[in-house]
Design a protein around this motif. Structure first.
Motif, PDB file in Angstrom:
ATOM      1  N   ALA A 114      29.588 -46.705  64.260  1.00 37.99           N
ATOM      2  CA  ALA A 114      28.390 -46.709  65.123  1.00 37.99           C
ATOM      3  C   ALA A 114      28.793 -47.157  66.531  1.00 37.99           C
ATOM      4  O   ALA A 114      29.758 -47.905  66.697  1.00 37.99           O
ATOM      5  CB  ALA A 114      27.340 -47.652  64.552  1.00 37.99           C
ATOM      6  N   PRO A 115      28.068 -46.704  67.559  1.00 35.16           N
ATOM      7  CA  PRO A 115      28.427 -47.107  68.919  1.00 35.16           C
ATOM      8  C   PRO A 115      28.168 -48.594  69.159  1.00 35.16           C
ATOM      9  O   PRO A 115      27.312 -49.188  68.501  1.00 35.16           O
ATOM     10  CB  PRO A 115      27.508 -46.247  69.791  1.00 35.16           C
ATOM     11  N   ASP A 116      28.929 -49.178  70.069  1.00 39.01           N
ATOM     12  CA  ASP A 116      28.652 -50.558  70.487  1.00 39.01           C
ATOM     13  C   ASP A 116      27.230 -50.635  71.044  1.00 39.01           C
ATOM     14  O   ASP A 116      26.767 -49.688  71.682  1.00 39.01           O
ATOM     15  CB  ASP A 116      29.615 -50.976  71.617  1.00 39.01           C
ATOM     16  N   PRO A 117      26.561 -51.781  70.832  1.00 41.92           N
ATOM     17  CA  PRO A 117      25.226 -51.929  71.404  1.00 41.92           C
ATOM     18  C   PRO A 117      25.286 -51.949  72.938  1.00 41.92           C
ATOM     19  O   PRO A 117      26.053 -52.707  73.536  1.00 41.92           O
ATOM     20  CB  PRO A 117      24.754 -53.275  70.867  1.00 41.92           C
ATOM     21  N   ARG A 118      24.480 -51.083  73.538  1.00 43.44           N
ATOM     22  CA  ARG A 118      24.308 -51.055  74.991  1.00 43.44           C
ATOM     23  C   ARG A 118      22.815 -50.955  75.260  1.00 43.44           C
ATOM     24  O   ARG A 118      22.097 -50.274  74.527  1.00 43.44           O
ATOM     25  CB  ARG A 118      24.984 -49.825  75.612  1.00 43.44           C
ATOM     26  N   GLY A 119      22.387 -51.606  76.299  1.00 50.75           N
ATOM     27  CA  GLY A 119      20.960 -51.536  76.602  1.00 50.75           C
ATOM     28  C   GLY A 119      20.662 -52.165  77.940  1.00 50.75           C
ATOM     29  O   GLY A 119      21.568 -52.517  78.709  1.00 50.75           O
ATOM     30  N   LEU A 120      19.370 -52.285  78.216  1.00 49.62           N
ATOM     31  CA  LEU A 120      18.907 -52.888  79.460  1.00 49.62           C
ATOM     32  C   LEU A 120      18.068 -54.104  79.125  1.00 49.62           C
ATOM     33  O   LEU A 120      17.230 -54.048  78.211  1.00 49.62           O
ATOM     34  CB  LEU A 120      18.042 -51.892  80.246  1.00 49.62           C
ATOM     35  N   GLN A 121      18.308 -55.192  79.843  1.00 54.03           N
ATOM     36  CA  GLN A 121      17.382 -56.320  79.734  1.00 54.03           C
ATOM     37  C   GLN A 121      16.821 -56.614  81.105  1.00 54.03           C
ATOM     38  O   GLN A 121      17.557 -56.814  82.076  1.00 54.03           O
ATOM     39  CB  GLN A 121      18.018 -57.577  79.145  1.00 54.03           C
ATOM     40  N   LEU A 122      15.486 -56.595  81.169  1.00 52.49           N
ATOM     41  CA  LEU A 122      14.756 -56.846  82.407  1.00 52.49           C
ATOM     42  C   LEU A 122      13.962 -58.133  82.246  1.00 52.49           C
ATOM     43  O   LEU A 122      13.275 -58.304  81.237  1.00 52.49           O
ATOM     44  CB  LEU A 122      13.807 -55.669  82.662  1.00 52.49           C
ATOM     45  N   TRP A 123      14.086 -59.045  83.220  1.00 52.53           N
ATOM     46  CA  TRP A 123      13.248 -60.242  83.238  1.00 52.53           C
ATOM     47  C   TRP A 123      12.152 -60.031  84.267  1.00 52.53           C
ATOM     48  O   TRP A 123      12.429 -59.660  85.412  1.00 52.53           O
ATOM     49  CB  TRP A 123      14.049 -61.477  83.629  1.00 52.53           C
ATOM     50  N   ILE A 124      10.912 -60.264  83.843  1.00 49.46           N
ATOM     51  CA  ILE A 124       9.753 -60.105  84.720  1.00 49.46           C
ATOM     52  C   ILE A 124       9.056 -61.448  84.848  1.00 49.46           C
ATOM     53  O   ILE A 124       8.759 -62.099  83.847  1.00 49.46           O
ATOM     54  CB  ILE A 124       8.770 -59.066  84.138  1.00 49.46           C
ATOM     55  N   ASP A 125       8.809 -61.849  86.083  1.00 47.24           N
ATOM     56  CA  ASP A 125       8.108 -63.114  86.312  1.00 47.24           C
ATOM     57  C   ASP A 125       6.680 -62.992  85.781  1.00 47.24           C
ATOM     58  O   ASP A 125       6.048 -61.938  85.918  1.00 47.24           O
ATOM     59  CB  ASP A 125       8.081 -63.407  87.818  1.00 47.24           C
ATOM     60  N   LEU A 126       6.185 -64.060  85.160  1.00 47.05           N
ATOM     61  CA  LEU A 126       4.795 -64.065  84.709  1.00 47.05           C
ATOM     62  C   LEU A 126       3.900 -64.588  85.834  1.00 47.05           C
ATOM     63  O   LEU A 126       4.269 -65.543  86.528  1.00 47.05           O
ATOM     64  CB  LEU A 126       4.620 -64.975  83.488  1.00 47.05           C
ATOM     65  N   PRO A 127       2.719 -63.999  86.027  1.00 46.14           N
ATOM     66  CA  PRO A 127       1.757 -64.589  86.966  1.00 46.14           C
ATOM     67  C   PRO A 127       1.514 -66.049  86.592  1.00 46.14           C
ATOM     68  O   PRO A 127       1.481 -66.386  85.407  1.00 46.14           O
ATOM     69  CB  PRO A 127       0.490 -63.749  86.745  1.00 46.14           C
ATOM     70  N   LYS A 128       1.361 -66.915  87.615  1.00 44.86           N
ATOM     71  CA  LYS A 128       1.368 -68.363  87.324  1.00 44.86           C
ATOM     72  C   LYS A 128       0.319 -68.784  86.303  1.00 44.86           C
ATOM     73  O   LYS A 128       0.537 -69.723  85.542  1.00 44.86           O
ATOM     74  CB  LYS A 128       1.315 -69.205  88.585  1.00 44.86           C
ATOM     75  N   GLN A 129      -0.812 -68.050  86.252  1.00 46.59           N
ATOM     76  CA  GLN A 129      -1.842 -68.441  85.272  1.00 46.59           C
ATOM     77  C   GLN A 129      -1.424 -68.156  83.832  1.00 46.59           C
ATOM     78  O   GLN A 129      -2.068 -68.618  82.904  1.00 46.59           O
ATOM     79  CB  GLN A 129      -3.183 -67.751  85.590  1.00 46.59           C
ATOM     80  N   PHE A 130      -0.335 -67.382  83.657  1.00 42.31           N
ATOM     81  CA  PHE A 130       0.126 -67.059  82.298  1.00 42.31           C
ATOM     82  C   PHE A 130       1.424 -67.775  81.928  1.00 42.31           C
ATOM     83  O   PHE A 130       1.970 -67.545  80.853  1.00 42.31           O
ATOM     84  CB  PHE A 130       0.348 -65.547  82.155  1.00 42.31           C
ATOM     85  N   LYS A 131       1.927 -68.633  82.822  1.00 44.83           N
ATOM     86  CA  LYS A 131       3.232 -69.275  82.576  1.00 44.83           C
ATOM     87  C   LYS A 131       3.242 -70.068  81.262  1.00 44.83           C
ATOM     88  O   LYS A 131       4.263 -70.139  80.587  1.00 44.83           O
ATOM     89  CB  LYS A 131       3.588 -70.221  83.717  1.00 44.83           C
ATOM     90  N   MET A 132       2.103 -70.682  80.915  1.00 47.96           N
ATOM     91  CA  MET A 132       2.091 -71.595  79.769  1.00 47.96           C
ATOM     92  C   MET A 132       1.290 -71.039  78.582  1.00 47.96           C
ATOM     93  O   MET A 132       0.787 -71.796  77.755  1.00 47.96           O
ATOM     94  CB  MET A 132       1.552 -72.958  80.202  1.00 47.96           C
ATOM     95  N   VAL A 133       1.218 -69.709  78.482  1.00 52.24           N
ATOM     96  CA  VAL A 133       0.549 -69.119  77.309  1.00 52.24           C
ATOM     97  C   VAL A 133       1.456 -69.251  76.083  1.00 52.24           C
ATOM     98  O   VAL A 133       2.650 -69.531  76.195  1.00 52.24           O
ATOM     99  CB  VAL A 133       0.194 -67.628  77.526  1.00 52.24           C
TER     100      VAL A 133
END
Length: 301
Positions: A114-133
């Protein structure tokens, strides 16, 4: 087909993502979050990862952001302190909202042939009102991601709609904060026009073939991240594949009017919140209750 009021965005910036070592034995092409492209609200980081045998991303915490993992080849297993675990297969996505805190591990699966795992990881900032959900997940297997066909099912291009809307097709994923995420696959040279909400921050990352953007005739090759202009008159983006077998992601997000204070995997809006996060993590509270007692099974392997 683009209508008469369709006005394309253009290239505002182009960044080549160079492969560098990261984690335990992984190779990563980082564009967003690197020195050349530090701030692109709401996006914090984009990694194109390639994980070889014996490598991976063992137990680590997060707070204040969403992490989106999209597998291009191979498979990856994940497990977290909230008791959630599973496998992301080729063409599958995991949209994890870390919220107030979670500890998780992401480890590749290596199977003979099987092929080696390759992919994309994107980090998206959360709006401040959702930081502590509370942390939450939205996961779609490869067959659950809806596909749009701008020129019909027999046409040269298909768009996998990971989130948002494309050519009348909508994804079931509902991010906290606006974010559209598309994977465009061109078998043959073709041109598409993709609508994008006005004013949203948008970028394209190419990993196969090459494209032109807007009215430009200058081809842009694989491993480049293209930041698009965001003029209020621009309704979307015209992208032409100038080679057969061209693939890229187009991602667009609502920019956040808030400061970003980041300490590794913790992303808040003030230094005080970061200090509080470090104390929460140290003392195992407010989302990090299992920080010092929990260990993933997959991280031990």
């Amino acid at each position: 087909m683009a209508n008469l009021t369709s006005i394309s965005r253009n290239v505002a910036k182009k960044v080549l993502a160079v492969e560098t070592p990261e984690g335990a034995g992984a190779l990563v092409r980082r564009s967003i979050g690197s020195m050349t492209l530090r701030n692109l609200s709401p996006f914090l980081m984009l990694d194109h990862f390639h994980v070889s045998k014996g490598a991976g991303f063992p137990d680590h915490p997060h707070r204040g952001q969403a992490t989106v993992t999209y597998m291009l080849e191979g498979t990856s297993r994940h497990e977290d302190s909230a008791g959630h675990k599973g496998t992301i297969e080729t063409g599958g996505v995991q949209w994890m909202c870390a919220g107030k805190g979670i500890i998780h591990a992401e480890m590749p699966v290596h199977l003979n042939g099987a092929p080696d795992p390759r992919g994309l990881q994107l980090w998206i900032d959360l709006p401040k009102q959702f930081k502590m959900v509370e942390p939450s997940y939205q996961e779609l297997g490869p067959e659950q991601i809806p596909t749009a066909y701008p020129e019909g099912p027999e046409g040269p291009v298909k768009i996998r709609v990971i989130s948002g809307k494309s050519h009348g097709v909508e994804s079931p994923v509902r991010p906290l904060g606006g974010c559209w995420y598309f994977h465009a696959i061109f078998d043959k040279k073709a041109t598409i026009f993709q609508d994008i909400p006005v004013g949203w921050t948008s970028f394209i990352y190419i990993w196969k073939g090459s494209v032109t953007i807007g009215d430009s005739t200058m081809p842009i090759e694989a491993f480049n991240t293209i930041v698009l202009s965001a003029d209020d008159t621009q309704t979307g983006v015209k992208v032409a594949a100038v080679e057969d077998n061209t693939e890229f992601v187009l991602v667009s997000g609502e920019p956040l009017d808030q400061t970003v204070v980041q300490y590794g995997p913790f992303v808040m809006t003030t230094r005080e919140e970061i200090q509080k996060t470090l104390l929460d993590y140290q003392f195992g509270r407010n989302g990090f209750e299992k920080a010092h007692s929990w260990q993933s099974e997959i991280g031990k392997q």
